[in-house]
Scaffold this motif. Sequence first.
Motif, PDB file in Angstrom:
ATOM      1  N   ARG A 231     -17.598 -35.598  59.035  1.00  0.00           N
ATOM      2  CA  ARG A 231     -16.637 -34.658  59.778  1.00  0.00           C
ATOM      3  C   ARG A 231     -16.645 -34.735  61.211  1.00  0.00           C
ATOM      4  NH1 ARG A 231     -14.348 -30.779  56.168  1.00  0.00           N
ATOM      5  NH2 ARG A 231     -13.762 -29.892  58.083  1.00  0.00           N
ATOM      6  N   ASP A 233     -14.893 -33.237  63.333  1.00  0.00           N
ATOM      7  CA  ASP A 233     -14.854 -31.774  63.838  1.00  0.00           C
ATOM      8  C   ASP A 233     -16.149 -31.197  64.083  1.00  0.00           C
ATOM      9  OD1 ASP A 233     -15.310 -31.602  61.102  1.00  0.00           O
ATOM     10  OD2 ASP A 233     -13.714 -30.160  60.708  1.00  0.00           O
ATOM     11  N   THR A 237     -17.449 -30.541  68.035  1.00  0.00           N
ATOM     12  CA  THR A 237     -17.283 -29.106  68.304  1.00  0.00           C
ATOM     13  C   THR A 237     -18.496 -28.431  67.402  1.00  0.00           C
ATOM     14  OG1 THR A 237     -16.073 -28.236  66.399  1.00  0.00           O
ATOM     15  CG2 THR A 237     -14.779 -29.337  68.327  1.00  0.00           C
ATOM     16  N   THR A 240     -16.371 -26.510  61.547  1.00  0.00           N
ATOM     17  CA  THR A 240     -15.419 -27.079  60.857  1.00  0.00           C
ATOM     18  C   THR A 240     -13.966 -26.605  61.411  1.00  0.00           C
ATOM     19  OG1 THR A 240     -15.622 -25.623  59.204  1.00  0.00           O
ATOM     20  CG2 THR A 240     -16.780 -27.772  58.869  1.00  0.00           C
ATOM     21  N   LEU A 241     -12.937 -27.651  61.776  1.00  0.00           N
ATOM     22  CA  LEU A 241     -11.816 -27.155  62.058  1.00  0.00           C
ATOM     23  C   LEU A 241     -10.803 -26.931  60.608  1.00  0.00           C
ATOM     24  CD1 LEU A 241     -11.594 -28.961  65.313  1.00  0.00           C
ATOM     25  CD2 LEU A 241     -12.265 -26.545  65.143  1.00  0.00           C
ATOM     26  N   TYR A 242     -11.385 -27.559  59.797  1.00  0.00           N
ATOM     27  CA  TYR A 242     -10.658 -27.609  58.511  1.00  0.00           C
ATOM     28  C   TYR A 242     -11.496 -27.429  57.394  1.00  0.00           C
ATOM     29  CZ  TYR A 242      -6.915 -29.612  61.645  1.00  0.00           C
ATOM     30  OH  TYR A 242      -6.235 -30.141  62.476  1.00  0.00           O
ATOM     31  N   GLU A 600     -11.647 -28.927  71.175  1.00  0.00           N
ATOM     32  CA  GLU A 600     -11.249 -28.369  69.637  1.00  0.00           C
ATOM     33  C   GLU A 600      -9.747 -28.841  69.259  1.00  0.00           C
ATOM     34  OE1 GLU A 600     -12.188 -24.365  68.711  1.00  0.00           O
ATOM     35  OE2 GLU A 600     -14.220 -24.782  68.536  1.00  0.00           O
ATOM     36  N   ILE A 603      -9.586 -32.543  68.928  1.00  0.00           N
ATOM     37  CA  ILE A 603     -10.066 -33.304  67.912  1.00  0.00           C
ATOM     38  C   ILE A 603      -9.323 -32.710  66.592  1.00  0.00           C
ATOM     39  CG2 ILE A 603     -12.011 -31.624  67.383  1.00  0.00           C
ATOM     40  CD1 ILE A 603     -12.364 -35.425  67.033  1.00  0.00           C
ATOM     41  N   ALA A 604      -8.918 -31.516  66.639  1.00  0.00           N
ATOM     42  CA  ALA A 604      -8.002 -30.921  65.501  1.00  0.00           C
ATOM     43  C   ALA A 604      -6.702 -31.793  65.280  1.00  0.00           C
ATOM     44  CB  ALA A 604      -7.741 -29.663  65.719  1.00  0.00           C
ATOM     45  N   ARG A 671      -4.060 -25.798  60.530  1.00  0.00           N
ATOM     46  CA  ARG A 671      -5.121 -25.653  59.507  1.00  0.00           C
ATOM     47  C   ARG A 671      -4.670 -25.262  58.382  1.00  0.00           C
ATOM     48  NH1 ARG A 671     -11.239 -23.734  59.708  1.00  0.00           N
ATOM     49  NH2 ARG A 671     -11.404 -23.928  57.676  1.00  0.00           N
TER      50      ARG A 671
END
Length: 698
Positions: A231, A233, A237, A240-242, A600, A603-604, A671
């Motif tokens: 992951r 994200d 960071t 979890t961004l997703y 953030e 990376i998203a 997202r």
Amino acid sequence: MQKRFDAVCKISDRRTEGTEPQGSKVLEFFAADVFDNEKMAKHLPKSTYKKLMATLNGMQPLDPGIADEVATAMKEWAVSRGATHYTHWFQPLTGGTAEKHDSFLEFSQGKAIFEFSGKTLTVGEPDASSFPSGGLRSTFEARGYTAWDPTSPAFIKRHSNGATLCIPTIFCSYTGEVLDKKTPLLRSTQALKKAVVRLMKCFGQEEEPVRVTLGAEQEYFLVDKKFYLQRPDLLQTGRTLYGAPPAKHQQLEDHYFGSIPSRILAFMTDVENELWSLGIPAKTRHNEVAPAQFELAPIFEELNLAVDHNMLIMEVLRQVADRHGLVCLLHEKPFAGINGSGKHNNWAISYGKRNLLDPGSNPQENAVFLTVLTSIIHALDSHSDLLRAATAGLGNDHRLGANEAPPAIISTFLGEQLEEVIDQLVDGASAAKSKKAATLRIGVDALPTLKRDATDRNRTSPFAFTGNKFEFRAPGSSQSCAEVNMVLNTIVAEAMDLLSDQLEKLPAAKFNTGLQEILKKEISAHRRVIFNGDGYTKEWLKEAARRGLPNLPSTLEAIQPLKAKENQTLLEKYGVLSKVEMDSRYQVFREEYERRLDIEGKIALEIAKSIIRPVAVKELVALGDAKVCASVESFRKEFAADVDALSKDIAALEKALAKAQGIIPAMDALRKDVDALETIVDDKVWPMPKYREMLFIC
Ligand code: ADP
Ligand code: MG
């Protein structure tokens, strides 16, 4: 998907691993790695030890004449415990800790020896240019100074094949400006102690040692390292961004206080063993509300030490997790849709042997308690914005006000019984709510015995009285406690001084009646900050606005009070931070927020563009355009629309990042697309571990 499956298999292999039970051995190694009073007494000449104790008890500044002796004793002890290096251990404005190791190695007449001088113990000169300073220090005068804080004992940090002596220090710039979190905390504690002594003098009490105490409950998540590594994200960071919501998350409420899985218990046991050798009194461990979420609470200690210990607790949690093939997530909101993590800050003041937040058992003690309580209510109402500012940060923005943590509006919960006492005090016999409907006479009547448990029911209040302490629940799990307690100490010191100003003018014969009037007036003026209801409701938002309580939901709003003139004047008056230092902090926190947000966003974007979209497009193309049947055709259309939405929102986030504007809504939109795709793309090819895996497999 092969990678995800691999992780699952390996995990079950590790389930049987554990550590040998320690039992009563713990008592033998508790604080073994701390150069505490007992060890100092053993390793130092008596007169040196006495002088050092006088410094520790705040009665004398450190005598430079004894520094060499202390340093040598400390080094000998550390070397006997396997240390080869030492470091000044400090807390820069990054919110973490910093260390630069030097070995004890020196040469004497061509021969290698270990040496550690008083000067190296007491002062260090690390290059400060790469630490955040908010413009306080330019690179041409990059030197920073670290200075020993003898009130927090030196300790040894171990790794698999060596150890380092760590000396807790403060950190400031060449020109003396504060660059850390410890210095203002120490200053604020001094200010509060002084104010307490002054206030107690009004009650005719002899001077006694004041202790500000803190018990910081630490919440955290654990995920398997194999999942974590897949992951980007989480890696970049900490959250979890997703991730689409799993069918089961925390709705069954079956995790809180549930039986602790054996793999986790093995981890906790190792953590506790390390903490105990560091003299950190880890006491409580349990499952928290969200799946994969846990808590560790130590026994409370003197504030400065407790803050240092909390920094170490976070470090030990991370490191031990790594050894167990786990990753400890200290982020305030690692997973959307389930509870985030906080750090409940339990704070109290004791005077001699007495906890001033304990109502006590006679009218005199009750009078002191009610006066201290009143000063806290005054402080909170006057400066709740500053307290909120101390909890600001990108991570905590996801938590405060999200119906799981306290709202961003700072109010205090006193509990039904204490509320009744206050009614009796302020409204007297006319108080409709009061069962006895009597007027409470301060210094004459005794308070009813307050039931401790009865006061702890309200979990929605940011600042709750819990029987003999206040529990501030807004701080985020990754934050240092230094900032909030610096504010708390200072605003309470001011409120106490304002009370002392009035009390000192009272003639002795009229003290009780005068005090009664003063408290009545104070509480009436600041009562709006007391709220015993449900802080999660919309009605409270409205009511708080009506009462004029500040509501600062996001970081950029929440840090504004650092620039407010009255706040700067207050901190300067108490010698905690100068105006320049306050401005620099504002700058540091703002920059940190912006940089984190940019990371953030980037990376998203990268995940959506280079991990999710290629998989989704491949799947879509594989469906072909042949009309197999009507449902496939309609599914293909739905799928294509989702991929189009994804592409559109990728472009929008790209733009937002370039302009550094609207990043959060752009990330939210993206997202939604990714999470929608997660629910329709073939599970076998979904490229990242899902919530139902990360949160439930360990
Ligand atoms: P809860 O989860 O019910 O709030 P915990 O037992 O998890 O309670 O945590 C309470 C924390 O408060 C502990 O760290 C405890 O040591 C601390 N505490 C208790 N008394 C004081 C005090 N006088 N000053 C500061 N902290 C205190
Ligand atoms: Mg707790």
